[in-house]
Write an enzyme that holds these catalytic residues in place. Structure first.
Site, PDB file in Angstrom:
ATOM      1  N   ASN A 466       0.829  -1.203   0.000  1.00 30.49           N
ATOM      2  CA  ASN A 466       0.000   0.000   0.000  1.00 30.49           C
ATOM      3  C   ASN A 466       0.861   1.250   0.000  1.00 30.49           C
ATOM      4  OD1 ASN A 466       0.873  -0.534   2.685  1.00 30.49           O
ATOM      5  ND2 ASN A 466      -0.680   0.875   3.452  1.00 30.49           N
ATOM      6  N   CYS A 468       2.007   2.920   2.389  1.00 32.42           N
ATOM      7  CA  CYS A 468       3.015   2.997   3.452  1.00 32.42           C
ATOM      8  C   CYS A 468       3.746   1.678   3.678  1.00 32.42           C
ATOM      9  CB  CYS A 468       2.372   3.461   4.755  1.00 32.42           C
ATOM     10  SG  CYS A 468       1.521   5.032   4.609  1.00 32.42           S
ATOM     11  N   THR A 469       3.588   0.733   2.793  1.00 33.13           N
ATOM     12  CA  THR A 469       4.319  -0.551   2.748  1.00 33.13           C
ATOM     13  C   THR A 469       4.136  -1.432   3.977  1.00 33.13           C
ATOM     14  OG1 THR A 469       6.485   0.142   3.665  1.00 33.13           O
ATOM     15  CG2 THR A 469       6.089   0.572   1.309  1.00 33.13           C
ATOM     16  N   GLU A 470       2.997  -1.313   4.673  1.00 34.49           N
ATOM     17  CA  GLU A 470       2.787  -2.212   5.809  1.00 34.49           C
ATOM     18  C   GLU A 470       1.632  -3.183   5.597  1.00 34.49           C
ATOM     19  OE1 GLU A 470      -0.211   0.981   7.069  1.00 34.49           O
ATOM     20  OE2 GLU A 470       1.442   0.682   5.683  1.00 34.49           O
TER      21      GLU A 470
END
Length: 785
Positions: A466, A468-470
């Site tokens: 996504n 924010c890469t989480e």
């Protein structure tokens, strides 16, 4: 002693209710003694003198005196005396209490600053600020009971910047932007709204429990939930979304429309474009006609700019592309400041999906081949069990060093019918490193690690992350099947039929590690957090129907954390030590255990998520793969026997949620809680928040002669130490973590490359921004949980 020239100059104090009082400098001192009573080590005389020097007229408003008290405290904040920020906060609280009392027509006393909670709810529902559900779900007696549970003393936990952020971004006002809602009322309204569909006999009890968790700052809700829960506004409660674009004109434009609708509602968006054909590909047999992915990304860029989030800021969109896609080179240059502007998209964020095989090719300095996904499907003839065509993006390596993707990639390389671009893998990586140092992106998404650890791998594929890469959840494209004219009862309509894909939704909240761990409340805290997140799924109304559908099939949540460096400093643990790695390993195993147990208990109460059958939760693979049940890796807090029992309980009772943990950036909400953001190191021991007319000093949390030795700042830390801690955590996080790298602008290329290789080798699923001292990057507001 205090008969200064200022005291003689000021004669009259004007009150809000048209009363006036004779000015008395000693009353200001008495007020100062009250707001500073918990900080006897601070010198009240310095503050008092500063306040008086700021009052220069013969008559002053009472609010001017309060503001002078705030500014005087802020000017005294330093590394040596950080507690002035709490004095400033108490002065701001005084201002809020007085404003609310005037606007709501009640008398505020120092020992009873809050008014009638039921009257507030009723009034704000009547004028259209709060939602009607608050009055429908709770009786007046229950609301008064909840009002009695409000603890005004919890307001004293805020420092100045935290309270200011809460006031400016989250507290409800009337339509004239007047202060109506106070901090503890915001938390209670959130709790009430998140619990309003619970059974009547438990609703009040659960709302009180959720309020306890938030008011004590043991946790924070995500920004959309904090801002919108209980309010009659256009926004929704989920943080961000991920779409997969189908390789068709209808799919591309439909996706753009969906992105616009979600951005309008305040969501951050991730978009995977790996299925879209490359530049120069054919369209319906016409050769060299496709314009590739860049023009479509530019359209998304325009959407981000033109469809702002609730009228406050431009939309936030991240686009992802596979590193073997033919358009990857122009994709990597998207945000650079030089070159052809027609190939740039400066307002977009970008990330690359990377298989293990590419990183191996970088290490070995081997060639890498770029293909068009459309051509792959047309030439290779790979299909799934239902006969649907597959591309390279639909495969991953089941185990390191072997597996399906590398076999399919080798087949594609060997097929002479396929056109390709061939170049050294290291040349692509150089482009990545250049862009990261200049722009902070692209994000790195390690696809094989993400899919190997996917607890729902039997139901789908994770193509990207996504904004924010989480977030790591199953994804698939929504496909437009057909449209037709339908006439019924004399009315003609156009009916469009779509097959919904897995459109990812993330629902977030986060544990304040420095408070919750040290207060030893995790066992009580995590269950209520999981329930709050699960309830968001049922309450939230998402305009994009395939997102609503996916949200309820998987019931995915993202329990996160913040305040890691704050906690390490309080515990006296050095960031770069082996002890820190072990501490992370044990702590996140405990949190994960509690999250899984909480979701299992909810499944017993409310039922499992739809796709639990066939998941790694059901077959035990989740627990075995992480060596929880094998006895080979035993943690400090949870025994092998406890894990074995939990695995058996999950097999018998199911899971309420398909994914459980995700560590988001926590930008603004960690500020409210007065702690360090997410899993990041502290940026400076004393940083500054810029305002239009002044700067606010912001010391590191709980800064003292003891903790400062454990607050080594971000750009001084060995980034390999950060990676080792992140890798230890990753085993216990079924999704991901917004992990930043902090590098100096003069970092050597070989050192920079080694950081990425280290993160990949240690099993990281992603890295977020590369932060350089010469670079400012914009945080995602939606994921600030």
């Amino acid at each position: 002693m205090y008969s200064t020239n200022t005291a003689h100059t000021v004669q009259t104090v004007l009150k809000p209710n048209n009363r006036s009082l004779a000015f008395d400098a000693n009353r200001i001192r008495v007020y100062g003694e009250r707001i500073m009573e918990d900080y006897p080590h601070l010198e009240i005389e310095r503050w008092h003198r500063s306040v008086l020097t700021k009052l220069r007229s013969s008559s002053v408003q009472a609010a001017e005196i309060t503001q002078a008290g705030i500014m005087s405290a802020l000017e005294l904040v330093s590394r040596e005396e950080p507690d002035w920020k709490f004095v400033a906060a108490r002065s701001l609280l005084t201002k809020l209490y007085k404003e609310a009392a005037v606007h709501r027509n009640y008398k505020a006393y120092p020992d009873k600053p809050y008014g009638d909670f039921y009257k507030l709810i009723k009034r704000l529902v009547e004028i259209g600020v709060y939602r009607q559900e608050l009055l429908d779900a709770y009786t007046p007696e229950e609301i008064r009971d909840l009002g009695a549970a409000i603890e005004p003393v919890c307001d004293e936990l805020f420092d100045y910047i935290g309270l200011l952020t809460l006031r400016e971004r989250y507290l409800a006002t009337d339509f004239d932007t007047r202060t109506m809602e106070l901090p503890q009322e915001r938390y209670m309204v959130i709790a009430m709204y998140l619990m309003h569909q619970e059974p009547a006999e438990r609703r009040v009890e659960l709302a009180k429990e959720a309020y306890w968790a938030m008011s004590n700052l043991y946790m924070t809700a995500a920004t959309p939930t904090m801002a919108n829960a209980g309010k009659k506004v256009a926004g929704q409660l989920s943080s961000c979304f991920i779409d997969t674009i189908d390789d068709s004109l209808e799919g591309i434009f439909d996706s753009n429309t969906d992105v616009a609708r979600l951005s309008k509602m305040g969501g951050g968006i991730g978009v995977y474009l790996g299925k879209v054909r490359a530049r120069g590909s054919d369209i319906r047999g016409h050769k060299n006609t496709s314009s590739g992915v860049i023009p479509w990304i530019r359209q998304l860029n325009n959407t981000a700019v033109s469809v702002d989030q609730l009228g406050t800021r431009k939309g936030a969109i991240a686009v992802y592309l596979d590193v073997y896609h033919k358009d990857i080179l122009s994709f990597l240059d998207l945000k650079l400041n030089n070159g052809d502007e027609r190939m740039r998209a400066h307002d977009i964020f970008h990330g690359i999906s990377i298989p293990d095989l590419f990183m191996e090719a970088v290490e070995k300095r081997e060639d890498w081949h770029l293909f068009c996904p459309h051509e792959i499907k047309k030439v290779m003839g790979w299909t799934d069990a239902n006969g649907r065509p597959l591309g390279l993006e639909d495969f991953y390596d089941e185990k390191f060093g072997e597996g399906t993707f590398r076999e399919k990639y080798a087949e594609a390389v060997a097929n002479i019918q396929l056109s390709r671009i061939t170049l050294p893998a290291i040349d692509i990586m150089k482009r990545v490193l250049k862009s990261q140092l200049e722009t902070g992106t692209p994000y790195m998404f390690y696809k094989d690690a993400a899919n190997r650890a996917n607890p729902n791998k039997g139901h789908g594929m994770i193509y990207s992350s996504n904004l924010c890469t989480e977030i790591f959840q199953n994804m698939s494209a929504t496909v437009v099947e057909h449209e037709e004219l339908v006439t019924k009862d004399g009315q003609t309509r156009i009916v469009i039929t779509k097959t919904p894909g897995d459109f990812v939704v993330c629902n977030l909240n986060s544990i304040h590690l420095a408070r919750a761990v040290r207060a030893d409340v995790l066992d009580r805290l995590v269950p209520i957090q999981v329930r709050m997140l699960d309830n968001v799924i049922d309450i939230n109304n998402i305009e994009v129907l395939q997102a609503q559908h996916t949200n309820r099939r998987y019931r995915a949540i993202g329990l996160g954390t913040f305040g890691l460096h704050h906690l390490l400093a309080l515990e006296g643990i050095a960031w770069e030590s082996d002890k820190a790695v072990t501490f992370n390993d044990n702590l996140y195993e405990r949190i994960n255990f509690l999250a899984i147990r909480s979701s299992m208990e909810l499944a017993k109460e409310k039922g499992t998520y739809e796709l639990f059958p066939g998941s790694e939760w059901e077959n035990g693979g989740y627990f075995e793969d992480r060596e929880y049940t094998t006895g080979t890796r035993v943690g400090e807090f949870i025994t092998t026997e406890q894990w074995q029992q939990l695995a058996a309980d999950v097999r018998e009772n199911g899971m309420r949620n398909g994914w459980l943990m995700a560590v988001a950036p926590n930008g603004s909400t960690s500020i409210i809680a007065g702690s360090t953001a997410s899993i990041d190191p502290v940026y400076e021991l004393l940083s500054y928040e810029e305002k239009t007319t002044y700067k606010i000093a912001n010391p590191a949390p709980d800064l003292s002669d003891k903790t400062m030795w454990f607050y080594k700042t971000a750009f001084r830390l060995d980034q390999h130490a950060s990676i080792r801690m992140a890798a230890a955590r990753q085993r216990h996080i079924d999704q991901g973590q917004s992990f930043n790298l902090y590098v100096r602008p003069d970092i050597r290329a070989v050192e920079f490359l080694e950081l990425h290789l280290h993160a990949w080798r240690d099993g990281m699923k992603s890295t977020y921004y590369v932060r350089s001292q010469a670079l400012t990057v914009e945080e995602c507001e939606s994921c600030s949980s």
